[in-house]
Design a protein around this motif. Structure first.
Motif, PDB file in Angstrom:
ATOM      1  N   CYS A 279       0.978  -1.157  -0.166  1.00  0.00           N
ATOM      2  CA  CYS A 279       0.047  -0.049   0.088  1.00  0.00           C
ATOM      3  C   CYS A 279       0.867   1.266  -0.072  1.00  0.00           C
ATOM      4  CB  CYS A 279      -0.903  -0.102   1.372  1.00  0.00           C
ATOM      5  SG  CYS A 279      -1.629   1.235   1.641  1.00  0.00           S
TER       6      CYS A 279
ATOM      7  N   CYS B  20      -0.066   3.139   3.725  1.00  0.00           N
ATOM      8  CA  CYS B  20       0.474   2.734   5.099  1.00  0.00           C
ATOM      9  C   CYS B  20       1.595   2.096   5.030  1.00  0.00           C
ATOM     10  CB  CYS B  20      -0.488   1.805   5.614  1.00  0.00           C
ATOM     11  SG  CYS B  20      -0.841   0.102   4.833  1.00  0.00           S
TER      12      CYS B  20
ATOM     13  N   CYS C 139      -3.883  -0.510   0.091  1.00  0.00           N
ATOM     14  CA  CYS C 139      -4.375  -2.031   0.940  1.00  0.00           C
ATOM     15  C   CYS C 139      -5.882  -1.671   1.047  1.00  0.00           C
ATOM     16  CB  CYS C 139      -3.660  -2.126   2.325  1.00  0.00           C
ATOM     17  SG  CYS C 139      -4.201  -1.083   3.640  1.00  0.00           S
TER      18      CYS C 139
ATOM     19  N   CYS D  16      -7.122   0.732   3.977  1.00  0.00           N
ATOM     20  CA  CYS D  16      -6.657   2.303   3.408  1.00  0.00           C
ATOM     21  C   CYS D  16      -7.685   2.493   2.322  1.00  0.00           C
ATOM     22  CB  CYS D  16      -5.338   2.685   2.983  1.00  0.00           C
ATOM     23  SG  CYS D  16      -4.100   2.460   4.499  1.00  0.00           S
TER      24      CYS D  16
HETATM   25 ZN   LIG Z   1      -2.686   0.658   3.613  1.00  0.00          ZN
END
Ligand SMILES: [Zn+2]
Length: 360
Positions: free
Chosen positions: A146, A149, A160, A163
């Motif tokens: 991601c 993050c 991800c 997120c």
């Molecule tokens: Zn993430």
């Protein structure tokens, strides 16, 4: 032995013992390196070393000479070390290793690769501890992480799952606020329109104009006689307007005063996929300022539907008027794809998208 592994290319190779490898004249990196050679293609088989790492076998017809600078040095300066598996690997500088596509485990991990093969070379750090190099070609590609993050595997839009959901929730709130706002529009001053054209280019001409207001009242529905084009075989198949049908129709120039009057009175002029329509209707105005004033009033129903669908209906992948209608379970009024039916359908889709658009 029936074990198999899949290479990054998708090719499958078998685990074999050294006897079989000898018989087939397959070569390990160690043997290749002694002959100043290196593999040029993917391995054709593999074996597992006692420490669990992979030893690849390469076919003799898929090798190339190693870069000369790595073997012209005096013998005495060639340091080697023997791995647990018996493979002998050579000491080389980080730069030399990189030239061959060899990197440290750490570096490969940062490039999103995971090491599976045993080391192919090494270097010594300042404190004399050993740093191994691995071949990037045979390392396993890791799923990308991601961008927000950096922790979890990507799901959609480089984010991800967590997120992405968080981002979507924020966008949904913004979108819903925009759509649910009370716009206090007068239904008589909101117009929906649709044009049929001889084609999709700038030099094409208008063949019909339909305008309804938000009460559903028909303001204008007329065929238009083009002044330059004599035939339009391709688009005729879509809208069914033939040259004969428009022979007696008014020209755009003749209609222009009335259209200007209608538009002047409107606060919003809405169409489904407005860019083609706007790029043709704008020519009823002569000045850039007038065209800009029209543009200010124009809203695109398709853009709004795309936004809504991306926020609420990730399952909807197409955004034609028909898609928007089936998404909201709106039925056709009249014959689908005639400009009249399209205009009314656009009006209905807009009303679902903006439930508080009108006064009353
Ligand atoms: Zn993430």
């Amino acid at each position: 032995m029936k074990n198999e592994m899949t290479l990054r290319s998708g090719a499958k190779i078998k685990q074999i013992g050294s006897a079989e490898a000898n018989e087939k004249k397959y070569l390990t990196r160690h043997t290749l390196s002694k002959m100043h050679l290196m593999p040029s293609g993917e391995p054709v088989a593999y074996d597992v070393a006692p420490d669990g790492s992979i030893i690849y076998y390469f076919a003799p017809d898929r090798v190339v000479e190693a870069p000369p600078e790595t073997w012209y040095f005096p013998r005495a300066r060639r340091d080697t070390m023997t791995l647990e598996s018996g493979s002998v690997i050579e000491r080389m500088s980080v730069k030399n290793a990189a030239a061959r596509g060899y990197y440290t485990e750490d570096r490969l991990f940062r490039m999103h690769y995971e090491v599976v093969e045993e080391p192919v070379a090494y270097t010594l750090k300042a404190d004399k501890s050993v740093l191994y190099f691995y071949d990037k070609k045979t390392a396993k590609r890791l799923p990308l992480n991601c961008v927000r993050c950096g922790k979890d595997v990507r799901y959609k839009k480089k984010l991800c799952r967590a997120c992405y959901e968080k981002e979507m929730a924020v966008r949904r709130i913004e979108g819903d606020k925009h759509r649910n706002e009370y716009y206090r529009m007068d239904r008589k001053k909101v117009l929906f329109f649709d044009l049929e054209l001889t084609g999709f280019y700038d030099h094409d001409e208008i063949l019909s104009i339909t305008i309804v207001d938000a009460t559903g009242e028909l303001i204008m529905d007329t065929l238009v006689k083009p002044v330059k084009k004599k035939k339009w075989k391709e688009t005729e198949k879509i809208h069914g307007i033939t040259p004969d049908m428009v022979a007696e129709a008014p020209t755009l120039a003749e209609l222009t005063p009335r259209i200007k009057e209608i538009f002047a009175d409107a606060e919003n002029i809405i169409a489904y996929g407005v860019s083609t329509d706007y790029s043709h209707i704008k020519y009823i105005y002569d000045t850039a300022a007038e065209r800009e004033a029209l543009h200010e009033k124009i809203r695109c129903c398709a853009n709004e539907f795309v936004r809504y669908a991306s926020e609420h209906r990730p399952d909807v992948v197409h955004a034609s008027l028909t898609d928007a209608m089936s998404c909201f379970e709106i039925e056709w009024d009249g014959v689908a794809h005639t400009s009249m039916a399209d205009t009314v359908a656009c009006m209905k889709v807009w009303e679902v998208l903006f439930p508080n658009y009108y006064e009353n």
